[in-house]
Enzyme design. Structure first.
Site, short mmCIF file in Angstrom:
data_model
loop_
_atom_site.label_atom_id
_atom_site.label_comp_id
_atom_site.label_asym_id
_atom_site.label_seq_id
_atom_site.Cartn_x
_atom_site.Cartn_y
_atom_site.Cartn_z
N LYS A 171 75.75 -2.75 116.52
CA LYS A 171 75.94 -2.77 115.06
C LYS A 171 75.33 -1.52 114.41
CE LYS A 171 76.07 -4.26 110.72
NZ LYS A 171 77.27 -4.10 109.92
N LYS A 240 68.37 0.35 105.20
CA LYS A 240 67.71 -0.41 106.28
C LYS A 240 68.41 -0.15 107.62
CE LYS A 240 69.46 -4.23 107.11
NZ LYS A 240 70.07 -5.54 107.26
P1 NAD Z 1 72.59 -10.65 100.38
O1 NAD Z 1 71.31 -10.11 99.89
O2 NAD Z 1 73.79 -10.64 99.50
O3 NAD Z 1 72.39 -12.16 100.88
C1 NAD Z 1 71.24 -12.61 101.54
C2 NAD Z 1 71.03 -14.08 101.22
O4 NAD Z 1 69.83 -14.51 101.89
C3 NAD Z 1 70.82 -14.36 99.72
O5 NAD Z 1 71.63 -15.43 99.32
C4 NAD Z 1 69.33 -14.71 99.62
O6 NAD Z 1 69.04 -15.61 98.57
C5 NAD Z 1 69.08 -15.31 100.99
N1 NAD Z 1 67.67 -15.28 101.36
C6 NAD Z 1 66.80 -14.26 101.22
N2 NAD Z 1 65.59 -14.62 101.68
C7 NAD Z 1 65.70 -15.90 102.12
C8 NAD Z 1 64.80 -16.83 102.70
N3 NAD Z 1 63.53 -16.50 102.94
N4 NAD Z 1 65.26 -18.07 103.01
C9 NAD Z 1 66.55 -18.42 102.78
N5 NAD Z 1 67.45 -17.58 102.21
C10 NAD Z 1 67.03 -16.33 101.90
O7 NAD Z 1 72.89 -9.84 101.73
P2 NAD Z 1 74.32 -9.61 102.42
O8 NAD Z 1 74.95 -8.38 101.87
O9 NAD Z 1 75.05 -10.90 102.45
O10 NAD Z 1 73.84 -9.24 103.91
C11 NAD Z 1 73.33 -10.21 104.81
C12 NAD Z 1 73.15 -9.55 106.16
O11 NAD Z 1 74.42 -9.09 106.65
C13 NAD Z 1 72.26 -8.30 106.12
O12 NAD Z 1 71.49 -8.24 107.28
C14 NAD Z 1 73.25 -7.15 106.04
O13 NAD Z 1 72.71 -5.93 106.55
C15 NAD Z 1 74.39 -7.68 106.88
N6 NAD Z 1 75.73 -7.17 106.55
C16 NAD Z 1 76.13 -7.03 105.25
C17 NAD Z 1 77.41 -6.55 104.98
C18 NAD Z 1 77.93 -6.38 103.56
O14 NAD Z 1 78.95 -5.70 103.38
N7 NAD Z 1 77.29 -6.95 102.54
C19 NAD Z 1 78.29 -6.25 106.04
C20 NAD Z 1 77.85 -6.46 107.35
C21 NAD Z 1 76.57 -6.91 107.60
#
Ligand code: NAD
Length: 301
Positions: A171, A240
């Site tokens: 990734k 990150k």
């Molecule tokens: P985001 O910040 O939109 O969502 C994260 C969620 O986790 C939120 O709903 C938040 O409330 C929740 N959260 C945070 N701390 C928490 C805790 N202690 N307990 C329970 N829930 C908690 O992030 P995202 O963009 O959805 O990304 C999530 C993961 O996927 C990341 O690791 C990111 O790098 C990866 N990712 C994101 C994308 C993208 O395009 N957004 C694409 C591929 C991978």
């Protein structure tokens, strides 16, 4: 797999991925730190848990989609974390957590009789909604085979390795290219705009030519040219990923000058635009420095 399933982290990616699992007929127990993220899932038939530990006492398999490695670690081993759950047998981490944390968590969970599986995804919110994400998986092959119906509900699964953390490395390899494409495409289009080329024409030509990449094919048309800056991935999370890539490269003694430059560009984006800014906003820094606009004619943003 007929095991009960839980999903933690209902954010930009978690909402569409958990939604697709639900739509594919998997009864879900869900949890998020934000109450407001849980209720729409309860309305769709999911059951709400009141902590990660509570969820892990109700299901065999837990999917995670959480922002950063420290948050993944806290949800796994912190107060009311997954490790306190009485039923969980396997945890599938869809987050980008990095190989070092994945290896650490896999070892610590193994001591508790729980299998940690890393399965980061790529393809953005659009791919998560459409079920077209690249789903990378490392861990025991038998777990991959058992989880295939769920992984297929999310996207296109790839079995990367049985070695914990190697899907996370995969990734990071992918995301360095995504981060570089975004940063460098901004600079290329800025130079063209300064010379008098229309951003719309440039993107059309690039996308029919050899310069095309995910920034020019998706990010520019969807979020930059119209000025909506709503791609659904934050600058903080992009930084990150580049930082994690850099750490892994350095731990292997690699010197990668291009990666250093990409790192500095995203560090600057976080410093100037804030970690929560949409990552497509990085173009505004290039625009400001070059004194150009990369918006379509008539764009409101
Ligand atoms: P985001 O910040 O939109 O969502 C994260 C969620 O986790 C939120 O709903 C938040 O409330 C929740 N959260 C945070 N701390 C928490 C805790 N202690 N307990 C329970 N829930 C908690 O992030 P995202 O963009 O959805 O990304 C999530 C993961 O996927 C990341 O690791 C990111 O790098 C990866 N990712 C994101 C994308 C993208 O395009 N957004 C694409 C591929 C991978």
């Amino acid at each position: 797999m007929s095991d009960k399933i839980g999903f933690i982290g209902l954010g930009n990616m978690g909402v569409p991925m958990a939604g697709r699992l639900l739509d594919a007929g998997n009864p879900l127990v869900v949890y998020d730190a934000r109450e407001s993220a849980i209720s729409p899932f309860v309305e769709r038939g999911a059951k709400a848990a009141n902590s990660a530990a509570d969820l892990a006492s109700q299901v065999d398999t837990v999917f995670l989609s959480l922002p950063t490695p420290p948050i993944v670690e806290a949800v796994a081993f912190g107060d009311k974390g997954l490790a306190e759950g009485s039923q969980v047998k396997r945890i599938v981490d869809l987050s980008t957590t990095g190989p070092q944390m994945a290896e650490t968590l896999a070892k610590k969970m193994q001591d508790k009789g729980v299998t940690w599986l890393d399965s980061p995804v790529s393809g953005g919110v659009g791919g998560a909604k459409a079920g077209t994400l690249a789903v990378m998986f490392s861990g025991p092959r038998a777990d991959y085979d058992n989880l295939l119906p769920q992984l297929k509900a999310i996207g296109k699964p790839f079995y990367v390795s049985d070695k914990p953390g190697l899907a996370q490395t995969m990734k990071l390899v992918n995301n360095l290219l995504s981060a570089a494409a975004m940063a460098l495409s901004s600079e290329a289009v800025a130079m063209g705009a300064k010379a008098g080329l229309s951003p719309d024409v440039m993107i059309d030509v690039i996308n029919a030519g050899s310069g095309r990449n995910t920034a020019t094919m998706q990010k520019f048309p969807q979020s930059i040219l119209p000025g909506t800056f709503d791609y659904g991935f934050s600058s903080g999370l992009m930084f990150k990923d580049v930082k994690l890539f850099n750490e892994v490269a350095k731990s292997m003694g690699l010197s990668l000058p291009g990666c250093e430059t990409v790192f500095n560009i995203w560090q600057d984006a976080v410093d100037k635009l804030g970690a929560d800014s949409d990552f497509t906003k990085v173009v505004t820094l290039t625009e400001k420095a070059a004194g150009v606009s990369m918006r379509s004619d008539g764009a409101t943003g």
